[in-house]
Design an enzyme around this catalytic site. Structure first.
Site, PDB file in Angstrom:
ATOM      1  N   ARG A   1       0.805  -1.219   0.000  1.00  0.00           N
ATOM      2  CA  ARG A   1       0.000   0.000   0.000  1.00  0.00           C
ATOM      3  C   ARG A   1       0.840   1.271   0.000  1.00  0.00           C
ATOM      4  O   ARG A   1       0.290   2.365   0.008  1.00  0.00           O
ATOM      5  CB  ARG A   1      -0.970  -0.011   1.178  1.00  0.00           C
ATOM      6  CG  ARG A   1      -0.279   0.021   2.507  1.00  0.00           C
ATOM      7  CD  ARG A   1      -1.269   0.080   3.658  1.00  0.00           C
ATOM      8  NE  ARG A   1      -0.532   0.182   4.890  1.00  0.00           N
ATOM      9  CZ  ARG A   1      -0.611  -0.658   5.895  1.00  0.00           C
ATOM     10  NH1 ARG A   1      -1.442  -1.671   5.832  1.00  0.00           N
ATOM     11  NH2 ARG A   1       0.120  -0.486   6.965  1.00  0.00           N
TER      12      ARG A   1
ATOM     13  N   ARG B   1     -21.388  -1.538   3.371  1.00  0.00           N
ATOM     14  CA  ARG B   1     -20.590  -2.575   4.029  1.00  0.00           C
ATOM     15  C   ARG B   1     -20.616  -2.383   5.542  1.00  0.00           C
ATOM     16  O   ARG B   1     -20.747  -3.342   6.294  1.00  0.00           O
ATOM     17  CB  ARG B   1     -19.147  -2.553   3.500  1.00  0.00           C
ATOM     18  CG  ARG B   1     -18.262  -3.622   4.105  1.00  0.00           C
ATOM     19  CD  ARG B   1     -16.902  -3.656   3.465  1.00  0.00           C
ATOM     20  NE  ARG B   1     -16.067  -2.574   3.981  1.00  0.00           N
ATOM     21  CZ  ARG B   1     -14.817  -2.359   3.592  1.00  0.00           C
ATOM     22  NH1 ARG B   1     -14.267  -3.126   2.660  1.00  0.00           N
ATOM     23  NH2 ARG B   1     -14.115  -1.377   4.102  1.00  0.00           N
TER      24      ARG B   1
END
Length: 182
Positions: free
Chosen positions: A83, A122
């Protein structure tokens, strides 16, 4: 690779099934440890609840440990890693030590509003503590600043496959498979 909410986990699971290889999700590993209240989980939770990323040193260790397992000998899919630039360097070193090549990098993308809506849903469904509006905004900002520039690194290496992350799940998967097999 891709911003939070773009469907990385969903597509990684489908691709793992398609190719018969495991998915290595740093998020899943951390969530397992959090749920089971392990030392790693409690340490990771301190960062996750604030919308921060778990420090590289901790993340790199769990990835290398996982890549050394027997079930990844025929391939693997990394979900949520690397990342940042430091993790790319760490991953390159790991793969060299393990004698495992990186075949391709799939980058999913979607509009910011689509990502925010997906993560809101979510959060409602899964009740994840890291899906507050503030934490989501912070993670998307961190992605744009630290992770998105990595796509150029993989593009220069000829490994990047860019895929639109909006549409039917199976259609997106078919596009990924087609790009990987091309």
């Amino acid at each position: 690779m891709g911003p939070q909410g773009v469907g990385k986990g969903t597509q990684a699971a489908k691709l793992a099934e398609h190719f018969g290889i495991p998915t290595i999700s740093t998020g899943d590993i951390f969530r397992f440890n959090i749920k089971n209240k392990t030392e790693l989980g409690l340490e990771a939770l301190k960062y996750i609840d604030k919308g921060e990323l778990v420090p590289d040193e901790l993340t790199n260790k769990i990835v290398e440990d996982r890549l050394a397992k027997d079930d990844v000998k025929n391939g693997w899919i990394l979900d949520g890693y690397p990342r940042n630039a430091s993790q790319v360097v760490a991953l390159d070193a790991m793969l060299e030590r393990l004698g495992t090549p990186l075949d391709a990098v799939v980058a999913l993308d979607a509009d910011h509003d689509v990502l925010m809506e997906r993560m809101k849903k979510r959060a409602e469904i899964e009740g994840r503590s890291d899906d507050t509006p503030e934490a989501i905004a912070k993670r998307l900002e961190t992605y744009a600043k630290e992770t998105a520039p990595l796509l150029d690194t993989y593009k220069q290496r000829g490994l990047l496959r860019e895929i639109d992350g909006v549409g039917e799940i199976d259609a997106i998967q078919a596009n990924i498979v087609k790009a990987l097999e091309a």
